[in-house]
Motif scaffolding. Sequence first.
Motif, short mmCIF file in Angstrom:
data_model
loop_
_atom_site.label_atom_id
_atom_site.label_comp_id
_atom_site.label_asym_id
_atom_site.label_seq_id
_atom_site.Cartn_x
_atom_site.Cartn_y
_atom_site.Cartn_z
N HIS A 1 0.77 -0.67 0.20
CA HIS A 1 0.06 0.07 -0.20
C HIS A 1 0.90 1.11 0.13
CE1 HIS A 1 -2.93 2.93 1.37
NE2 HIS A 1 -2.75 3.25 2.16
N GLU B 1 2.63 1.91 -2.94
CA GLU B 1 1.78 2.35 -4.40
C GLU B 1 1.24 3.16 -3.77
OE1 GLU B 1 -2.22 0.26 -6.26
OE2 GLU B 1 -2.58 0.20 -4.43
N VAL B 2 1.25 4.50 -3.16
CA VAL B 2 0.88 5.15 -2.37
C VAL B 2 1.32 6.05 -3.11
CG1 VAL B 2 0.02 7.12 -0.65
CG2 VAL B 2 -1.10 4.99 -0.82
N SER C 1 -5.52 4.51 -3.81
CA SER C 1 -5.16 3.07 -3.23
C SER C 1 -5.50 2.01 -2.31
CB SER C 1 -3.77 2.96 -2.77
OG SER C 1 -3.14 2.08 -2.06
#
Length: 527
Positions: free
Chosen positions: A347, A350-351, A435
Amino acid sequence: MSSIETSYIVTAVVGIVLGFGIFLAVRFLLPRRLKATYEAQREMIVQKAKERQGQLVQEAKKRADEKLQQMTEELEVTLEEERLSLESLENDYALQEQFAEHEEERIQKLESSIQVHQKKISDLEESLTAQNDEKVSILVEKQSRLAQIADCDVQTTKQNISDTVLNDRRLDSQKRIKELVDDLESHSKKGAERVLSRILSRYQPTFVWPKSVNHVEIQNPRLFEAIAAESSTLIQDLGQLSEGVELTLSPAEHEGMPSVIRLGGGYGIYKEAVRLTLEEVLPRGPSQWGRIERVYQKHRQAIEIQAAKLGRQAVNELKLNNIHEEIQKMVGALNWRTSYRQNQFHHSVEVSRLAGLLASEMGVDPQIAKRCGLLHDIGKGIDYRIEGSHAVISGDYADRFGEKRIVCDTVMSHHNDLVLDTPLSFVLKSADTLSGARPGARINLEEGYQERLHAMEEAIKTFSGIQKVAIMNGGREVHIGVNHKRIREEDLQDFCAAIARKIEEDVAFPGQIKVLVTRRFEATAVA
Protein backbone atom coordinates in the motif's frame (compact mmCIF):
# COMPACT_ATOMS: atom_id res chain seq x y z
CA MET A 1 135.51 55.95 -51.27
CA SER A 2 134.45 57.43 -54.61
CA SER A 3 133.68 61.02 -55.39
CA ILE A 4 130.06 60.22 -56.01
CA GLU A 5 129.51 58.97 -52.54
CA THR A 6 131.30 61.97 -51.13
CA SER A 7 128.99 64.30 -53.01
CA TYR A 8 126.01 62.44 -51.66
CA ILE A 9 127.15 62.84 -48.10
CA VAL A 10 127.88 66.55 -48.53
CA THR A 11 124.49 67.09 -50.07
CA ALA A 12 122.80 65.29 -47.18
CA VAL A 13 124.62 67.32 -44.57
CA VAL A 14 123.74 70.56 -46.31
CA GLY A 15 120.05 69.52 -46.49
CA ILE A 16 120.00 68.71 -42.84
CA VAL A 17 121.53 72.07 -41.89
CA LEU A 18 119.03 73.95 -44.09
CA GLY A 19 116.06 72.05 -42.68
CA PHE A 20 117.12 72.79 -39.14
CA GLY A 21 117.47 76.48 -39.95
CA ILE A 22 114.04 76.63 -41.48
CA PHE A 23 112.65 74.90 -38.45
CA LEU A 24 114.14 77.51 -36.12
CA ALA A 25 112.81 80.38 -38.26
CA VAL A 26 109.29 78.97 -38.32
CA ARG A 27 109.41 78.30 -34.61
CA PHE A 28 110.15 81.91 -33.73
CA LEU A 29 108.20 83.79 -36.40
CA LEU A 30 104.87 81.79 -36.69
CA PRO A 31 103.45 82.41 -33.14
CA ARG A 32 103.85 86.17 -33.47
CA ARG A 33 101.96 86.19 -36.69
CA LEU A 34 99.19 84.03 -35.37
CA LYS A 35 98.83 86.27 -32.30
CA ALA A 36 98.38 89.34 -34.47
CA THR A 37 95.75 87.52 -36.51
CA TYR A 38 93.86 86.46 -33.36
CA GLU A 39 93.85 90.04 -32.05
CA ALA A 40 92.40 91.35 -35.26
CA GLN A 41 89.68 88.69 -35.26
CA ARG A 42 88.78 89.41 -31.60
CA GLU A 43 88.36 93.12 -32.25
CA MET A 44 86.18 92.36 -35.24
CA ILE A 45 83.95 89.97 -33.19
CA VAL A 46 83.59 92.52 -30.35
CA GLN A 47 82.63 95.21 -32.87
CA LYS A 48 80.00 92.96 -34.46
CA ALA A 49 78.62 92.03 -30.98
CA LYS A 50 78.24 95.70 -30.05
CA GLU A 51 76.45 96.39 -33.33
CA ARG A 52 74.14 93.37 -32.74
CA GLN A 53 73.48 94.51 -29.18
CA GLY A 54 72.36 97.88 -30.42
CA GLN A 55 70.07 96.28 -32.98
CA LEU A 56 68.48 94.01 -30.32
CA VAL A 57 67.95 96.90 -27.95
CA GLN A 58 66.24 98.88 -30.71
CA GLU A 59 64.02 95.92 -31.64
CA ALA A 60 63.02 95.23 -27.97
CA LYS A 61 62.20 98.89 -27.46
CA LYS A 62 60.10 98.90 -30.60
CA ARG A 63 58.19 95.76 -29.51
CA ALA A 64 57.62 97.19 -26.00
CA ASP A 65 56.23 100.39 -27.53
CA GLU A 66 53.90 98.37 -29.77
CA LYS A 67 52.71 96.18 -26.83
CA LEU A 68 52.09 99.24 -24.70
CA GLN A 69 50.10 100.85 -27.52
CA GLN A 70 48.01 97.66 -27.93
CA MET A 71 47.28 97.36 -24.21
CA THR A 72 46.32 101.02 -24.07
CA GLU A 73 43.84 100.53 -26.91
CA GLU A 74 42.35 97.39 -25.30
CA LEU A 75 41.97 99.18 -21.95
CA GLU A 76 40.17 102.04 -23.66
CA VAL A 77 37.80 99.60 -25.38
CA THR A 78 37.10 97.76 -22.08
CA LEU A 79 36.43 100.99 -20.26
CA GLU A 80 34.01 102.01 -22.99
CA GLU A 81 32.15 98.67 -22.74
CA GLU A 82 31.90 98.93 -18.95
CA ARG A 83 30.58 102.43 -19.26
CA LEU A 84 27.90 101.31 -21.73
CA SER A 85 26.94 98.36 -19.47
CA LEU A 86 26.67 100.65 -16.46
CA GLU A 87 24.42 102.98 -18.41
CA SER A 88 22.23 99.99 -19.43
CA LEU A 89 21.96 98.83 -15.80
CA GLU A 90 21.00 102.32 -14.71
CA ASN A 91 18.26 102.35 -17.32
CA ASP A 92 16.97 98.95 -16.23
CA TYR A 93 16.95 100.00 -12.60
CA ALA A 94 14.93 103.05 -13.50
CA LEU A 95 12.43 100.91 -15.39
CA GLN A 96 12.13 98.46 -12.48
CA GLU A 97 11.48 101.31 -10.08
CA GLN A 98 8.69 102.52 -12.33
CA PHE A 99 7.23 98.97 -12.55
CA ALA A 100 7.40 98.58 -8.76
CA GLU A 101 5.54 101.80 -8.31
CA HIS A 102 2.81 100.64 -10.73
CA GLU A 103 2.57 97.24 -8.94
CA GLU A 104 2.29 98.90 -5.57
CA GLU A 105 -0.60 101.01 -6.83
CA ARG A 106 -2.29 97.90 -8.31
CA ILE A 107 -1.88 95.94 -5.04
CA GLN A 108 -3.42 98.75 -3.08
CA LYS A 109 -6.40 98.73 -5.42
CA LEU A 110 -6.71 94.89 -5.07
CA GLU A 111 -6.57 95.10 -1.28
CA SER A 112 -9.34 97.64 -1.34
CA SER A 113 -11.38 95.39 -3.64
CA ILE A 114 -10.73 92.35 -1.42
CA GLN A 115 -11.91 94.17 1.65
CA VAL A 116 -15.11 95.07 -0.16
CA HIS A 117 -15.66 91.44 -1.29
CA GLN A 118 -14.87 90.08 2.18
CA LYS A 119 -17.52 92.33 3.63
CA LYS A 120 -20.00 91.06 1.02
CA ILE A 121 -19.06 87.42 1.79
CA SER A 122 -19.46 87.99 5.51
CA ASP A 123 -22.88 89.44 4.92
CA LEU A 124 -23.83 86.49 2.70
CA GLU A 125 -22.58 83.94 5.28
CA GLU A 126 -24.65 85.57 7.97
CA SER A 127 -27.65 85.48 5.66
CA LEU A 128 -27.06 81.80 4.73
CA THR A 129 -26.55 80.81 8.36
CA ALA A 130 -29.82 82.38 9.27
CA GLN A 131 -31.56 80.64 6.37
CA ASN A 132 -29.99 77.27 7.28
CA ASP A 133 -31.04 77.62 10.89
CA GLU A 134 -34.52 78.34 9.71
CA LYS A 135 -34.48 75.34 7.35
CA VAL A 136 -33.15 73.04 10.08
CA SER A 137 -35.83 74.15 12.47
CA ILE A 138 -38.48 73.60 9.79
CA LEU A 139 -36.99 70.16 8.93
CA VAL A 140 -36.89 69.13 12.58
CA GLU A 141 -40.47 70.28 13.01
CA LYS A 142 -41.60 68.35 9.89
CA GLN A 143 -39.66 65.22 10.96
CA SER A 144 -41.28 65.43 14.37
CA ARG A 145 -44.74 65.76 12.86
CA LEU A 146 -43.98 62.92 10.37
CA ALA A 147 -42.76 60.69 13.23
CA GLN A 148 -45.95 61.41 15.16
CA ILE A 149 -48.10 60.61 12.14
CA ALA A 150 -46.12 57.41 11.23
CA ASP A 151 -45.61 56.42 14.86
CA CYS A 152 -41.88 55.81 14.11
CA ASP A 153 -38.80 57.86 15.03
CA VAL A 154 -36.06 58.97 12.61
CA GLN A 155 -33.34 56.64 13.89
CA THR A 156 -35.57 53.60 13.52
CA THR A 157 -36.46 54.63 9.96
CA LYS A 158 -32.80 55.09 9.05
CA GLN A 159 -31.93 51.74 10.60
CA ASN A 160 -34.77 50.01 8.71
CA ILE A 161 -33.66 51.53 5.40
CA SER A 162 -30.04 50.58 6.11
CA ASP A 163 -31.03 47.01 7.04
CA THR A 164 -33.15 46.69 3.90
CA VAL A 165 -30.31 47.87 1.66
CA LEU A 166 -27.79 45.66 3.44
CA ASN A 167 -30.05 42.61 3.23
CA ASP A 168 -30.60 43.16 -0.48
CA ARG A 169 -26.88 43.56 -1.10
CA ARG A 170 -26.10 40.55 1.09
CA LEU A 171 -28.61 38.43 -0.78
CA ASP A 172 -27.18 39.50 -4.13
CA SER A 173 -23.67 38.80 -2.88
CA GLN A 174 -24.64 35.35 -1.61
CA LYS A 175 -26.24 34.49 -4.93
CA ARG A 176 -23.15 35.64 -6.79
CA ILE A 177 -20.84 33.77 -4.43
CA LYS A 178 -22.92 30.61 -4.82
CA GLU A 179 -22.77 30.93 -8.61
CA LEU A 180 -19.00 31.38 -8.46
CA VAL A 181 -18.58 28.46 -6.05
CA ASP A 182 -20.78 26.19 -8.18
CA ASP A 183 -18.86 27.19 -11.29
CA LEU A 184 -15.54 26.65 -9.54
CA GLU A 185 -16.64 23.26 -8.20
CA SER A 186 -17.83 22.22 -11.65
CA HIS A 187 -14.57 23.20 -13.31
CA SER A 188 -12.52 21.71 -10.48
CA LYS A 189 -14.45 18.44 -10.64
CA LYS A 190 -13.96 18.18 -14.39
CA GLY A 191 -10.27 18.99 -14.04
CA ALA A 192 -9.87 16.44 -11.25
CA GLU A 193 -11.64 13.77 -13.30
CA ARG A 194 -9.32 14.44 -16.25
CA VAL A 195 -6.25 14.26 -13.99
CA LEU A 196 -7.42 11.01 -12.37
CA SER A 197 -8.20 9.53 -15.75
CA ARG A 198 -4.67 10.27 -16.95
CA ILE A 199 -3.20 8.93 -13.71
CA LEU A 200 -5.12 5.66 -13.84
CA SER A 201 -4.19 5.19 -17.49
CA ARG A 202 -0.50 5.64 -16.61
CA TYR A 203 -0.55 3.42 -13.51
CA GLN A 204 -0.74 -0.34 -14.00
CA PRO A 205 0.40 -2.31 -10.93
CA THR A 206 1.96 -5.69 -11.66
CA PHE A 207 2.59 -7.04 -8.14
CA VAL A 208 0.41 -9.61 -6.39
CA TRP A 209 -0.95 -8.58 -3.01
CA PRO A 210 0.09 -11.25 -0.43
CA LYS A 211 -2.41 -12.56 2.09
CA SER A 212 -1.45 -12.47 5.74
CA VAL A 213 -1.80 -15.53 7.98
CA ASN A 214 -2.55 -14.78 11.62
CA HIS A 215 -3.13 -18.25 12.99
CA VAL A 216 -1.50 -21.66 13.31
CA GLU A 217 -3.56 -24.82 12.85
CA ILE A 218 -3.21 -27.76 15.24
CA GLN A 219 -4.17 -30.95 13.46
CA ASN A 220 -3.35 -33.36 16.32
CA PRO A 221 -5.93 -33.26 19.18
CA ARG A 222 -3.35 -34.60 21.63
CA LEU A 223 -1.08 -31.69 20.76
CA PHE A 224 -3.93 -29.29 21.50
CA GLU A 225 -4.48 -30.95 24.88
CA ALA A 226 -0.77 -30.66 25.66
CA ILE A 227 -0.79 -26.95 24.85
CA ALA A 228 -3.97 -26.38 26.85
CA ALA A 229 -2.64 -28.25 29.88
CA GLU A 230 -2.05 -26.20 32.99
CA SER A 231 1.57 -27.27 33.09
CA SER A 232 2.24 -25.93 29.59
CA THR A 233 3.77 -22.45 29.38
CA LEU A 234 4.22 -22.37 25.62
CA ILE A 235 1.62 -19.64 25.00
CA GLN A 236 2.82 -17.49 27.90
CA ASP A 237 6.49 -17.84 26.96
CA LEU A 238 5.89 -16.80 23.36
CA GLY A 239 3.73 -13.87 24.53
CA GLN A 240 6.60 -12.58 26.66
CA LEU A 241 9.21 -13.11 23.94
CA SER A 242 7.12 -11.33 21.29
CA GLU A 243 6.56 -8.20 23.44
CA GLY A 244 2.86 -7.68 23.01
CA VAL A 245 1.64 -10.31 20.53
CA GLU A 246 -1.59 -11.84 21.83
CA LEU A 247 -1.85 -15.66 21.46
CA THR A 248 -5.31 -17.23 21.86
CA LEU A 249 -5.84 -20.98 21.87
CA SER A 250 -9.17 -21.80 20.18
CA PRO A 251 -10.65 -25.32 20.06
CA ALA A 252 -12.18 -26.74 16.87
CA GLU A 253 -15.55 -25.17 16.19
CA HIS A 254 -16.86 -28.17 14.22
CA GLU A 255 -15.96 -31.81 14.01
CA GLY A 256 -13.29 -32.40 11.41
CA MET A 257 -11.88 -28.88 11.70
CA PRO A 258 -8.50 -28.26 13.35
CA SER A 259 -7.92 -26.27 16.50
CA VAL A 260 -6.01 -23.02 16.03
CA ILE A 261 -3.75 -20.61 17.85
CA ARG A 262 -4.82 -17.11 16.85
CA LEU A 263 -2.26 -14.29 16.76
CA GLY A 264 -3.24 -10.65 17.23
CA GLY A 265 -1.77 -7.24 18.02
CA GLY A 266 1.90 -6.47 18.55
CA TYR A 267 4.65 -5.76 16.06
CA GLY A 268 4.13 -7.41 12.67
CA ILE A 269 7.66 -8.86 12.53
CA TYR A 270 7.34 -10.34 16.02
CA LYS A 271 3.93 -11.81 15.19
CA GLU A 272 5.29 -13.47 12.03
CA ALA A 273 8.28 -14.79 13.99
CA VAL A 274 5.87 -16.33 16.53
CA ARG A 275 3.85 -17.96 13.72
CA LEU A 276 6.96 -19.46 12.10
CA THR A 277 8.24 -20.59 15.50
CA LEU A 278 4.98 -22.39 16.24
CA GLU A 279 4.92 -24.04 12.83
CA GLU A 280 8.46 -25.32 13.39
CA VAL A 281 8.21 -26.34 17.03
CA LEU A 282 4.67 -27.75 17.40
CA PRO A 283 5.09 -30.78 15.11
CA ARG A 284 8.16 -31.85 17.12
CA GLY A 285 6.18 -32.32 20.29
CA PRO A 286 6.39 -30.91 23.83
CA SER A 287 9.94 -32.18 24.26
CA GLN A 288 11.19 -29.47 21.90
CA TRP A 289 9.15 -26.61 23.34
CA GLY A 290 11.95 -25.68 25.72
CA ARG A 291 14.02 -24.34 22.80
CA ILE A 292 11.37 -21.95 21.49
CA GLU A 293 13.43 -18.89 22.47
CA ARG A 294 16.33 -19.86 20.19
CA VAL A 295 13.97 -20.74 17.34
CA TYR A 296 12.01 -17.51 17.86
CA GLN A 297 15.18 -15.35 17.80
CA LYS A 298 16.34 -17.12 14.63
CA HIS A 299 13.11 -16.34 12.78
CA ARG A 300 12.93 -12.82 14.18
CA GLN A 301 16.44 -11.96 12.96
CA ALA A 302 15.73 -13.46 9.54
CA ILE A 303 12.51 -11.45 9.17
CA GLU A 304 14.23 -8.23 10.32
CA ILE A 305 16.88 -8.75 7.64
CA GLN A 306 14.13 -9.36 5.08
CA ALA A 307 12.34 -6.17 6.24
CA ALA A 308 15.50 -4.08 5.76
CA LYS A 309 15.94 -5.63 2.32
CA LEU A 310 12.32 -4.81 1.37
CA GLY A 311 12.79 -1.21 2.54
CA ARG A 312 15.94 -0.77 0.42
CA GLN A 313 14.20 -2.39 -2.53
CA ALA A 314 11.25 0.03 -2.26
CA VAL A 315 13.57 3.06 -2.01
CA ASN A 316 15.57 1.92 -5.06
CA GLU A 317 12.47 1.17 -7.13
CA LEU A 318 11.03 4.62 -6.36
CA LYS A 319 14.44 6.27 -7.04
CA LEU A 320 14.53 8.10 -3.71
CA ASN A 321 17.70 9.25 -1.98
CA ASN A 322 18.95 9.93 1.56
CA ILE A 323 16.31 7.96 3.45
CA HIS A 324 17.62 6.78 6.82
CA GLU A 325 18.18 3.05 7.26
CA GLU A 326 15.82 2.95 10.26
CA ILE A 327 13.05 4.46 8.13
CA GLN A 328 13.75 1.83 5.45
CA LYS A 329 13.42 -0.92 8.08
CA MET A 330 10.11 0.54 9.25
CA VAL A 331 8.85 0.61 5.66
CA GLY A 332 9.89 -3.03 5.15
CA ALA A 333 8.24 -4.05 8.45
CA LEU A 334 4.88 -2.96 7.04
CA ASN A 335 4.96 -6.13 4.92
CA TRP A 336 3.66 -7.91 8.06
CA ARG A 337 1.05 -5.26 8.89
CA THR A 338 -2.43 -5.13 7.37
CA SER A 339 -5.34 -2.72 7.45
CA TYR A 340 -8.67 -4.19 6.42
CA ARG A 341 -6.53 -7.10 5.08
CA GLN A 342 -4.56 -4.76 2.78
CA ASN A 343 -0.79 -5.29 2.96
CA GLN A 344 0.59 -1.97 4.19
CA PHE A 345 4.02 -2.33 2.57
CA HIS A 346 2.55 -2.66 -0.92
CA HIS A 347 0.00 0.00 0.00
CA SER A 348 2.80 2.45 0.89
CA VAL A 349 4.69 1.73 -2.33
CA GLU A 350 1.48 2.13 -4.34
CA VAL A 351 0.62 5.40 -2.61
CA SER A 352 4.15 6.65 -3.35
CA ARG A 353 3.80 5.86 -7.05
CA LEU A 354 0.33 7.42 -7.28
CA ALA A 355 1.49 10.51 -5.38
CA GLY A 356 4.37 10.96 -7.82
CA LEU A 357 2.02 10.72 -10.80
CA LEU A 358 -0.49 13.12 -9.24
CA ALA A 359 2.26 15.59 -8.33
CA SER A 360 3.63 15.63 -11.89
CA GLU A 361 0.12 16.37 -13.19
CA MET A 362 -0.47 19.18 -10.67
CA GLY A 363 2.93 20.87 -10.89
CA VAL A 364 4.16 19.67 -7.47
CA ASP A 365 7.63 18.19 -6.87
CA PRO A 366 7.18 14.44 -7.65
CA GLN A 367 10.19 13.39 -5.54
CA ILE A 368 8.84 14.99 -2.36
CA ALA A 369 5.37 13.58 -3.11
CA LYS A 370 6.76 10.03 -3.51
CA ARG A 371 8.73 10.48 -0.30
CA CYS A 372 5.59 11.46 1.61
CA GLY A 373 3.68 8.52 0.10
CA LEU A 374 6.30 5.99 1.13
CA LEU A 375 6.57 7.30 4.72
CA HIS A 376 2.91 8.15 5.40
CA ASP A 377 2.03 4.86 7.19
CA ILE A 378 5.31 3.85 8.88
CA GLY A 379 3.66 4.60 12.23
CA LYS A 380 1.22 1.72 11.72
CA GLY A 381 3.98 -0.76 12.46
CA ILE A 382 4.52 0.59 16.00
CA ASP A 383 1.16 2.14 16.89
CA TYR A 384 0.47 -0.83 19.20
CA ARG A 385 2.98 0.55 21.73
CA ILE A 386 2.72 4.34 21.12
CA GLU A 387 -0.45 6.24 21.91
CA GLY A 388 -1.76 8.52 19.20
CA SER A 389 -2.69 8.55 15.54
CA HIS A 390 -0.47 6.54 13.21
CA ALA A 391 -0.19 9.65 11.00
CA VAL A 392 1.27 11.67 13.88
CA ILE A 393 3.60 8.79 14.80
CA SER A 394 4.75 8.57 11.16
CA GLY A 395 5.46 12.31 10.96
CA ASP A 396 7.27 12.25 14.30
CA TYR A 397 9.56 9.39 13.28
CA ALA A 398 10.22 10.99 9.89
CA ASP A 399 11.28 14.18 11.68
CA ARG A 400 13.38 12.17 14.15
CA PHE A 401 15.40 10.62 11.31
CA GLY A 402 16.13 13.82 9.40
CA GLU A 403 13.25 14.33 6.96
CA LYS A 404 12.34 17.87 5.92
CA ARG A 405 9.60 19.74 7.78
CA ILE A 406 7.33 19.84 4.71
CA VAL A 407 7.51 16.03 4.45
CA CYS A 408 6.76 15.52 8.16
CA ASP A 409 3.84 17.98 8.18
CA THR A 410 2.35 16.48 5.03
CA VAL A 411 2.54 12.97 6.48
CA MET A 412 0.80 14.16 9.66
CA SER A 413 -1.97 15.80 7.64
CA HIS A 414 -3.09 12.83 5.56
CA HIS A 415 -5.81 11.98 8.16
CA ASN A 416 -6.34 15.64 9.17
CA ASP A 417 -4.48 15.27 12.47
CA LEU A 418 -2.66 18.39 11.27
CA VAL A 419 -4.66 20.81 9.16
CA LEU A 420 -2.49 21.65 6.16
CA ASP A 421 -4.05 23.17 3.03
CA THR A 422 -1.19 22.70 0.58
CA PRO A 423 -1.15 21.04 -2.87
CA LEU A 424 1.25 18.39 -1.52
CA SER A 425 -1.16 17.50 1.30
CA PHE A 426 -4.07 17.04 -1.11
CA VAL A 427 -1.85 14.95 -3.41
CA LEU A 428 -1.02 12.57 -0.54
CA LYS A 429 -4.65 12.32 0.62
CA SER A 430 -5.82 11.58 -2.92
CA ALA A 431 -3.16 8.92 -3.49
CA ASP A 432 -3.95 7.27 -0.13
CA THR A 433 -7.68 7.24 -0.96
CA LEU A 434 -7.08 5.81 -4.45
CA SER A 435 -4.96 2.97 -3.07
CA GLY A 436 -7.42 2.11 -0.30
CA ALA A 437 -10.57 2.45 -2.40
CA ARG A 438 -9.30 0.49 -5.39
CA PRO A 439 -11.53 -2.55 -5.99
CA GLY A 440 -10.12 -5.55 -4.16
CA ALA A 441 -7.60 -3.54 -2.17
CA ARG A 442 -9.39 -3.82 1.16
CA ILE A 443 -11.92 -6.21 2.59
CA ASN A 444 -14.46 -4.89 5.05
CA LEU A 445 -17.09 -7.49 5.85
CA GLU A 446 -20.46 -5.74 5.94
CA GLU A 447 -21.76 -7.72 8.90
CA GLY A 448 -18.74 -7.06 11.09
CA TYR A 449 -18.67 -3.44 10.00
CA GLN A 450 -22.29 -2.86 10.98
CA GLU A 451 -21.77 -4.63 14.28
CA ARG A 452 -18.80 -2.40 15.04
CA LEU A 453 -20.76 0.76 14.22
CA HIS A 454 -23.68 -0.38 16.37
CA ALA A 455 -21.33 -1.21 19.28
CA MET A 456 -19.73 2.22 19.00
CA GLU A 457 -23.08 3.97 19.03
CA GLU A 458 -24.29 1.96 22.03
CA ALA A 459 -21.09 2.73 23.95
CA ILE A 460 -21.50 6.46 23.28
CA LYS A 461 -25.17 6.55 24.26
CA THR A 462 -24.38 5.21 27.72
CA PHE A 463 -23.34 8.78 28.57
CA SER A 464 -25.96 11.37 29.51
CA GLY A 465 -26.28 14.64 27.64
CA ILE A 466 -25.73 13.15 24.17
CA GLN A 467 -27.91 14.83 21.53
CA LYS A 468 -26.61 13.35 18.26
CA VAL A 469 -23.95 10.92 17.05
CA ALA A 470 -22.38 10.81 13.58
CA ILE A 471 -19.93 8.01 12.73
CA MET A 472 -17.82 9.04 9.73
CA ASN A 473 -14.86 8.03 7.57
CA GLY A 474 -15.56 4.30 7.72
CA GLY A 475 -15.77 4.26 11.50
CA ARG A 476 -12.51 6.12 12.03
CA GLU A 477 -14.15 9.33 13.27
CA VAL A 478 -17.05 9.96 15.65
CA HIS A 479 -18.69 13.39 15.86
CA ILE A 480 -20.81 13.86 18.97
CA GLY A 481 -23.09 16.79 19.79
CA VAL A 482 -23.91 17.34 23.49
CA ASN A 483 -26.52 19.39 25.35
CA HIS A 484 -24.96 22.63 26.58
CA LYS A 485 -27.20 22.59 29.65
CA ARG A 486 -26.09 19.10 30.72
CA ILE A 487 -22.37 19.30 29.88
CA ARG A 488 -20.30 22.26 31.07
CA GLU A 489 -17.60 23.77 28.87
CA GLU A 490 -14.81 23.14 31.38
CA ASP A 491 -15.80 19.43 31.53
CA LEU A 492 -15.76 18.93 27.76
CA GLN A 493 -12.20 17.56 27.46
CA ASP A 494 -12.66 15.02 30.25
CA PHE A 495 -16.03 14.00 28.81
CA CYS A 496 -14.43 13.39 25.37
CA ALA A 497 -11.61 11.32 26.93
CA ALA A 498 -14.15 9.23 28.87
CA ILE A 499 -16.07 8.41 25.67
CA ALA A 500 -12.80 7.38 23.93
CA ARG A 501 -11.95 5.04 26.84
CA LYS A 502 -15.44 3.54 26.75
CA ILE A 503 -15.11 2.79 23.03
CA GLU A 504 -11.72 1.15 23.65
CA GLU A 505 -13.23 -1.09 26.33
CA ASP A 506 -16.44 -2.11 24.54
CA VAL A 507 -15.57 -2.17 20.83
CA ALA A 508 -13.03 -4.23 18.87
CA PHE A 509 -11.70 -2.17 15.96
CA PRO A 510 -8.57 -1.89 13.78
CA GLY A 511 -6.37 1.19 13.89
CA GLN A 512 -7.66 4.20 15.81
CA ILE A 513 -10.87 6.18 16.20
CA LYS A 514 -10.93 9.97 16.50
CA VAL A 515 -13.61 11.31 18.88
CA LEU A 516 -14.83 14.89 18.39
CA VAL A 517 -17.31 16.35 20.91
CA THR A 518 -19.13 19.61 20.09
CA ARG A 519 -21.01 21.75 22.60
CA ARG A 520 -23.10 24.39 20.83
CA PHE A 521 -25.34 27.10 22.21
CA GLU A 522 -28.01 28.50 19.91
CA ALA A 523 -30.66 31.20 20.37
CA THR A 524 -33.70 31.38 18.10
CA ALA A 525 -36.25 34.16 17.78
CA VAL A 526 -39.20 34.68 15.43
CA ALA A 527 -40.12 38.15 14.10
